[in-house]
Design a protein around this motif. Structure first.
Motif, PDB file in Angstrom:
ATOM      1  N   GLY A  58      18.695 109.454 -46.985  1.00  0.00           N
ATOM      2  CA  GLY A  58      19.782 109.866 -46.093  1.00  0.00           C
ATOM      3  C   GLY A  58      20.852 108.795 -45.969  1.00  0.00           C
ATOM      4  O   GLY A  58      22.053 109.094 -46.024  1.00  0.00           O
ATOM      5  N   GLU A  59      20.437 107.552 -45.824  1.00  0.00           N
ATOM      6  CA  GLU A  59      21.429 106.482 -45.644  1.00  0.00           C
ATOM      7  C   GLU A  59      22.213 106.226 -46.921  1.00  0.00           C
ATOM      8  O   GLU A  59      23.379 105.846 -46.871  1.00  0.00           O
ATOM      9  N   GLN A  60      21.588 106.482 -48.072  1.00  0.00           N
ATOM     10  CA  GLN A  60      22.361 106.380 -49.328  1.00  0.00           C
ATOM     11  C   GLN A  60      23.441 107.462 -49.354  1.00  0.00           C
ATOM     12  O   GLN A  60      24.569 107.225 -49.818  1.00  0.00           O
ATOM     13  N   GLN A  92      25.596  97.372 -43.627  1.00  0.00           N
ATOM     14  CA  GLN A  92      24.521  97.601 -42.649  1.00  0.00           C
ATOM     15  C   GLN A  92      23.574  98.705 -43.117  1.00  0.00           C
ATOM     16  O   GLN A  92      22.346  98.550 -43.075  1.00  0.00           O
ATOM     17  N   GLU A  93      24.140  99.824 -43.571  1.00  0.00           N
ATOM     18  CA  GLU A  93      23.270 100.938 -43.979  1.00  0.00           C
ATOM     19  C   GLU A  93      22.427 100.574 -45.195  1.00  0.00           C
ATOM     20  O   GLU A  93      21.273 101.002 -45.313  1.00  0.00           O
ATOM     21  N   ALA A  94      22.993  99.767 -46.093  1.00  0.00           N
ATOM     22  CA  ALA A  94      22.222  99.361 -47.282  1.00  0.00           C
ATOM     23  C   ALA A  94      21.018  98.511 -46.863  1.00  0.00           C
ATOM     24  O   ALA A  94      19.934  98.619 -47.448  1.00  0.00           O
ATOM     25  N   THR A  95      21.204  97.684 -45.831  1.00  0.00           N
ATOM     26  CA  THR A  95      20.080  96.861 -45.348  1.00  0.00           C
ATOM     27  C   THR A  95      19.022  97.743 -44.683  1.00  0.00           C
ATOM     28  O   THR A  95      17.816  97.538 -44.878  1.00  0.00           O
ATOM     29  N   HIS A  96      19.470  98.711 -43.912  1.00  0.00           N
ATOM     30  CA  HIS A  96      18.507  99.643 -43.279  1.00  0.00           C
ATOM     31  C   HIS A  96      17.694 100.363 -44.355  1.00  0.00           C
ATOM     32  O   HIS A  96      16.470 100.484 -44.264  1.00  0.00           O
ATOM     33  N   ARG A  97      18.429 100.862 -45.357  1.00  0.00           N
ATOM     34  CA  ARG A  97      17.781 101.610 -46.439  1.00  0.00           C
ATOM     35  C   ARG A  97      16.699 100.748 -47.098  1.00  0.00           C
ATOM     36  O   ARG A  97      15.587 101.210 -47.355  1.00  0.00           O
ATOM     37  N   TRP A 175      16.372  96.653 -33.833  1.00  0.00           N
ATOM     38  CA  TRP A 175      17.454  96.118 -34.680  1.00  0.00           C
ATOM     39  C   TRP A 175      18.249  97.263 -35.298  1.00  0.00           C
ATOM     40  O   TRP A 175      19.477  97.271 -35.283  1.00  0.00           O
ATOM     41  N   HIS A 176      17.513  98.251 -35.841  1.00  0.00           N
ATOM     42  CA  HIS A 176      18.198  99.394 -36.438  1.00  0.00           C
ATOM     43  C   HIS A 176      19.028 100.110 -35.369  1.00  0.00           C
ATOM     44  O   HIS A 176      20.192 100.482 -35.604  1.00  0.00           O
ATOM     45  N   ALA A 177      18.448 100.262 -34.185  1.00  0.00           N
ATOM     46  CA  ALA A 177      19.169 100.936 -33.095  1.00  0.00           C
ATOM     47  C   ALA A 177      20.427 100.165 -32.706  1.00  0.00           C
ATOM     48  O   ALA A 177      21.486 100.765 -32.445  1.00  0.00           O
ATOM     49  N   GLU A 179      22.282  98.216 -34.576  1.00  0.00           N
ATOM     50  CA  GLU A 179      23.334  98.352 -35.591  1.00  0.00           C
ATOM     51  C   GLU A 179      23.886  99.776 -35.642  1.00  0.00           C
ATOM     52  O   GLU A 179      25.079  99.981 -35.889  1.00  0.00           O
ATOM     53  N   GLU A 180      23.027 100.767 -35.405  1.00  0.00           N
ATOM     54  CA  GLU A 180      23.537 102.142 -35.339  1.00  0.00           C
ATOM     55  C   GLU A 180      24.524 102.296 -34.179  1.00  0.00           C
ATOM     56  O   GLU A 180      25.510 103.016 -34.274  1.00  0.00           O
ATOM     57  N   THR A 181      24.223 101.600 -33.082  1.00  0.00           N
ATOM     58  CA  THR A 181      25.127 101.627 -31.932  1.00  0.00           C
ATOM     59  C   THR A 181      26.454 100.958 -32.279  1.00  0.00           C
ATOM     60  O   THR A 181      27.526 101.470 -31.942  1.00  0.00           O
TER      61      THR A 181
END
Ligand SMILES: [Fe+2]
Ligand SMILES: [Fe+2]
Length: 293
Positions: A58-60, A92-97, A175-177, A179-181
């Motif tokens: 999804g993040e990709q 940021q999204e690439a790190t989450h992924r 942490w994910h929350a 950065e999403e914020t």
């Protein structure tokens, strides 16, 4: 035909958007984690596992969507700020992924099977096959980002959501929350700047809310089944509390989720940046700026 709005309008007026730091998280997922890492609660562990399973693919898609959107922006100074914030969003999204991929690898070792990634990949392939316009992709991304931001807000605001979880997993999810914020408005602003209209935004949002609910439920059920806890009363009691309990999803998330339907909605209408900043400050030893290395 695309029409461009003339300025980016963050709803928190008189402030330029904060830069989105790409952070390296100081956690070690290589040693794995307990099967029922969420305080011994099978349902909560399998529910959050289901969410994690959906993230890498999804993040990709979110990354690809904003890149496709930015390619439509005129290359002029007026849009330089948006261009830069989108670049940071991608970081940021690439790190989450990446981290959720490591997380999911361990879930596979535990015997769980990730179905939701295939359902998502199939839909993305359809988007490619039918050459879905970037504005549609951005509307989908903005919708997912809003759902994610609502749950991220709860994760940071209500301590009981993760209070009993394994400390490493608390750090990962918060942490994910955070950065999403921080980046909750990026896809939305790009959509608006490219002239995305209300009807398209809402149509895709309704689709995403239904899809997200069904797929998260289905993957959670499959996880519980593989875990051998699907038919245990404790699992169902925990699910009921997650939905209906104090600070449960129904009471705390319905209003913010419905707010997206307002014609004048903007993600920054609810200014909760302080929640993210507070967690990042309180847990400064848990992360490093990736740019510093
Ligand atoms: Fe993310
Ligand atoms: Fe995001």
């Amino acid at each position: 035909m695309l029409t461009f709005t003339t300025t980016i309008k963050p709803r928190i007026m008189n402030q330029t958007p904060s830069p989105l730091l790409v952070r390296k998280l100081a956690i070690d997922l290589s040693r794995g984690f307990a099967r029922h890492w969420h305080g011994g609660d099978a349902f909560l562990s399998m529910y959050y596992n289901a969410l994690s399973m959906s993230f890498p693919v999804g993040e990709q898609f979110f990354i690809d969507s904003v890149r496709a959107g930015i390619a439509l922006l005129p290359d002029d100074p007026q849009h330089a700020e948006l261009r830069e914030i989108v670049r940071q969003f991608v970081g940021q999204e690439a790190t989450h992924r990446h981290l959720h991929h490591l997380y999911n690898t361990h879930l596979a070792h535990q015997g769980l099977v990730n179905h939701v990634q295939h359902w998502t990949a199939w839909r993305i392939a359809l988007c490619r096959k039918y050459n879905l316009h970037p504005l549609h992709q951005l509307a989908i991304t903005a919708a997912f980002e809003h759902c994610t931001a609502v749950f991220a807000d709860g994760t940071l605001r209500y301590q009981n959501w993760f209070a009993n979880a394994d400390p490493t997993m608390q750090t990962l999810w918060r942490w994910h929350a955070a950065e999403e914020t921080e980046h909750k408005a990026v896809a939305f602003d790009l959509y608006q700047t490219l002239g995305g209209n209300y009807m398209r935004r809402i149509a895709w949002y309704l689709y995403v809310v239904v899809l997200f609910s069904l797929e998260a439920t289905a993957q959670t059920g499959l996880n519980l089944w593989r875990d051998g806890s699907l038919f245990k009363p404790g699992s169902w009691w925990s699910a009921t509390k997650l939905l209906l309990g104090r600070n449960g999803a129904l009471w705390r998330c319905s209003g913010p989720l419905l707010a997206y339907l307002k014609p004048g909605f903007h993600p920054n209408d609810q200014d909760n940046r302080q929640l993210a900043a507070q967690w990042l400050t309180d847990n400064a030893t848990s992360w490093q700026s990736a740019q510093a290395h």
